[in-house]
Design a protein around this motif. Sequence first.
Motif, PDB file in Angstrom:
ATOM      1  N   HIS A  11       1.372  -0.936  -0.250  1.00 18.01           N
ATOM      2  CA  HIS A  11      -0.343  -0.175  -0.325  1.00 18.01           C
ATOM      3  C   HIS A  11       0.864   0.903   0.006  1.00 18.01           C
ATOM      4  N   ASP A  12       0.425   2.647  -0.092  1.00 16.36           N
ATOM      5  CA  ASP A  12       1.077   3.792  -0.376  1.00 16.36           C
ATOM      6  C   ASP A  12       0.045   4.489   0.454  1.00 16.36           C
ATOM      7  N   MET A  13       1.111   5.132   1.734  1.00 12.58           N
ATOM      8  CA  MET A  13       0.183   5.633   2.755  1.00 12.58           C
ATOM      9  C   MET A  13      -0.255   7.469   2.219  1.00 12.58           C
ATOM     10  N   PHE A  14      -1.673   7.856   1.631  1.00 10.15           N
ATOM     11  CA  PHE A  14      -1.759   9.147   1.702  1.00 10.15           C
ATOM     12  C   PHE A  14      -1.755  10.555   3.038  1.00 10.15           C
ATOM     13  N   ILE A  15      -1.112  10.783   3.626  1.00 11.12           N
ATOM     14  CA  ILE A  15      -1.242  11.688   5.371  1.00 11.12           C
ATOM     15  C   ILE A  15      -1.298  13.284   4.212  1.00 11.12           C
ATOM     16  N   ALA A  16      -2.627  13.231   4.990  1.00 13.21           N
ATOM     17  CA  ALA A  16      -3.365  14.599   4.569  1.00 13.21           C
ATOM     18  C   ALA A  16      -3.665  15.706   5.643  1.00 13.21           C
ATOM     19  N   ASP A  17      -3.615  16.955   5.131  1.00  9.92           N
ATOM     20  CA  ASP A  17      -4.223  17.735   5.910  1.00  9.92           C
ATOM     21  C   ASP A  17      -5.832  17.752   5.467  1.00  9.92           C
ATOM     22  N   VAL A  18      -6.709  17.536   7.032  1.00 10.39           N
ATOM     23  CA  VAL A  18      -7.711  17.923   6.712  1.00 10.39           C
ATOM     24  C   VAL A  18      -8.245  19.135   6.760  1.00 10.39           C
ATOM     25  N   VAL A  19      -8.801  19.517   6.084  1.00 10.87           N
ATOM     26  CA  VAL A  19      -8.834  21.021   5.039  1.00 10.87           C
ATOM     27  C   VAL A  19     -10.492  22.086   5.504  1.00 10.87           C
ATOM     28  N   ASN A  20     -11.642  20.224   5.818  1.00 12.66           N
ATOM     29  CA  ASN A  20     -12.847  20.781   5.965  1.00 12.66           C
ATOM     30  C   ASN A  20     -13.667  19.840   6.696  1.00 12.66           C
ATOM     31  N   VAL A  21     -14.874  19.722   7.374  1.00 15.66           N
ATOM     32  CA  VAL A  21     -15.375  18.871   8.000  1.00 15.66           C
ATOM     33  C   VAL A  21     -17.153  18.826   7.695  1.00 15.66           C
ATOM     34  N   ARG A  22     -18.103  17.910   6.740  1.00 17.55           N
ATOM     35  CA  ARG A  22     -18.984  18.300   6.793  1.00 17.55           C
ATOM     36  C   ARG A  22     -20.491  17.065   7.507  1.00 17.55           C
ATOM     37  N   ALA A  23     -20.333  17.484   8.365  1.00 20.77           N
ATOM     38  CA  ALA A  23     -21.419  16.659   9.093  1.00 20.77           C
ATOM     39  C   ALA A  23     -23.018  16.939   8.846  1.00 20.77           C
ATOM     40  N   GLU A  24     -23.690  16.077   9.064  1.00 23.17           N
ATOM     41  CA  GLU A  24     -25.270  15.700   9.018  1.00 23.17           C
ATOM     42  C   GLU A  24     -26.174  16.873   9.908  1.00 23.17           C
ATOM     43  N   GLU A  25     -26.716  17.300   9.485  1.00 25.11           N
ATOM     44  CA  GLU A  25     -27.577  18.274  10.917  1.00 25.11           C
ATOM     45  C   GLU A  25     -28.319  17.315  11.686  1.00 25.11           C
ATOM     46  N   ASN A  26     -29.114  16.771  11.069  1.00 26.73           N
ATOM     47  CA  ASN A  26     -30.130  15.697  12.321  1.00 26.73           C
ATOM     48  C   ASN A  26     -28.942  14.801  13.484  1.00 26.73           C
ATOM     49  N   HIS A  27     -27.085  14.789  12.936  1.00 27.82           N
ATOM     50  CA  HIS A  27     -26.981  13.417  13.683  1.00 27.82           C
ATOM     51  C   HIS A  27     -26.435  15.094  14.880  1.00 27.82           C
ATOM     52  N   LEU A  28     -26.211  16.489  15.180  1.00 26.94           N
ATOM     53  CA  LEU A  28     -25.957  17.239  15.904  1.00 26.94           C
ATOM     54  C   LEU A  28     -27.337  17.414  17.230  1.00 26.94           C
ATOM     55  N   ASN A  29     -26.313  17.305  18.009  1.00 27.63           N
ATOM     56  CA  ASN A  29     -27.261  17.361  19.912  1.00 27.63           C
ATOM     57  C   ASN A  29     -27.812  18.751  19.305  1.00 27.63           C
ATOM     58  N   LYS A  30     -29.442  19.192  19.746  1.00 24.31           N
ATOM     59  CA  LYS A  30     -29.949  20.357  18.957  1.00 24.31           C
ATOM     60  C   LYS A  30     -29.731  21.414  20.891  1.00 24.31           C
ATOM     61  N   GLU A  31     -29.463  21.099  21.298  1.00 19.65           N
ATOM     62  CA  GLU A  31     -28.697  21.492  22.917  1.00 19.65           C
ATOM     63  C   GLU A  31     -27.369  21.966  23.349  1.00 19.65           C
ATOM     64  N   THR A  32     -26.317  20.997  22.575  1.00 20.26           N
ATOM     65  CA  THR A  32     -25.328  21.223  22.897  1.00 20.26           C
ATOM     66  C   THR A  32     -24.725  21.135  21.739  1.00 20.26           C
ATOM     67  N   GLY A  33     -25.281  21.066  20.241  1.00 13.40           N
ATOM     68  CA  GLY A  33     -24.405  21.682  19.273  1.00 13.40           C
ATOM     69  C   GLY A  33     -23.963  20.345  18.152  1.00 13.40           C
ATOM     70  N   LYS A  34     -23.417  19.169  19.748  1.00 14.34           N
ATOM     71  CA  LYS A  34     -22.248  18.506  19.813  1.00 14.34           C
ATOM     72  C   LYS A  34     -22.263  16.584  18.906  1.00 14.34           C
ATOM     73  N   LEU A  35     -21.718  16.818  18.316  1.00 14.22           N
ATOM     74  CA  LEU A  35     -21.963  15.737  16.960  1.00 14.22           C
ATOM     75  C   LEU A  35     -22.301  14.353  17.721  1.00 14.22           C
ATOM     76  N   GLU A  36     -23.628  13.416  17.629  1.00 12.95           N
ATOM     77  CA  GLU A  36     -24.020  12.680  18.564  1.00 12.95           C
ATOM     78  C   GLU A  36     -23.647  11.516  16.822  1.00 12.95           C
ATOM     79  N   LEU A  37     -22.052  11.627  16.782  1.00 13.62           N
ATOM     80  CA  LEU A  37     -21.954  10.063  15.564  1.00 13.62           C
ATOM     81  C   LEU A  37     -22.466   8.516  15.864  1.00 13.62           C
ATOM     82  N   ALA A  38     -23.052   8.503  16.717  1.00 15.50           N
ATOM     83  CA  ALA A  38     -23.369   7.247  17.269  1.00 15.50           C
ATOM     84  C   ALA A  38     -24.381   6.731  17.057  1.00 15.50           C
ATOM     85  N   GLU A  39     -25.671   7.804  16.624  1.00  8.24           N
ATOM     86  CA  GLU A  39     -26.926   7.180  16.400  1.00  8.24           C
ATOM     87  C   GLU A  39     -27.135   7.150  14.908  1.00  8.24           C
ATOM     88  N   ALA A  40     -26.018   7.569  14.223  1.00 11.79           N
ATOM     89  CA  ALA A  40     -25.923   7.157  12.658  1.00 11.79           C
ATOM     90  C   ALA A  40     -25.318   5.487  12.603  1.00 11.79           C
TER      91      ALA A  40
END
Length: 191
Positions: free
Chosen positions: A131-160
């Motif tokens: 394998h070749d390893m591609f080491i990368a900078d994370v330049v942006n993250v896009r999160a599905e809004e329906n997995h954001l906790n409405k009170e805290t704004g925290k991503l609740e990814l386990a719910e997905a």
Amino acid sequence: MKQDWKPGTMIYPLPAVLVSCGSHEEEYNIVTVAWTGTVCTNPPMCYISVRPERHSHAIIKKNMEFVINLTTKDMAFATDWCGVRSGKDHNKFGEMKLTPGKCTIVSAPLIEESPLCIECRVKEIISLGSHDMFIADVVNVRAEENHLNKETGKLELAEANPLVYVHGNYFDLGEKIGKFGWSVEKKKNTK
């Protein structure tokens, strides 16, 4: 009693992700990757490891961008299928009915059905053998809004229902058994 085995890659579970790549619609492709992970927090960096013979390898190397799309239990069939079929012979977005979406920063498409899409720009490529390893900078993250906790704004990814890969098999996460730091948390007095 433990047995000795020949050296191998036995660090499991791993996320089973769909990596999307390409700078224009005719070039768009998806490859399933389990060899992926975090490299650094500050600056945020991650990696994917891809075999040089994979169709996506040349696309990523040419464009130096890709998107890591986390997968879910509902995406399990497409995740497996995109890992055993070649983009040379198949339009993976079309055949798996996945929707290419526009990223904020990179030219590669994201997968709309994914709950979390990590836009990456390649910083370094290391040839390691199979394998070749591609080491990368994370330049942006896009999160599905329906997995954001409405009170805290925290991503609740386990719910997905994230999909994980364990030694040739796919699993969902199962039951939560604790959280980071719970083993040393001070107990509240309940008197």
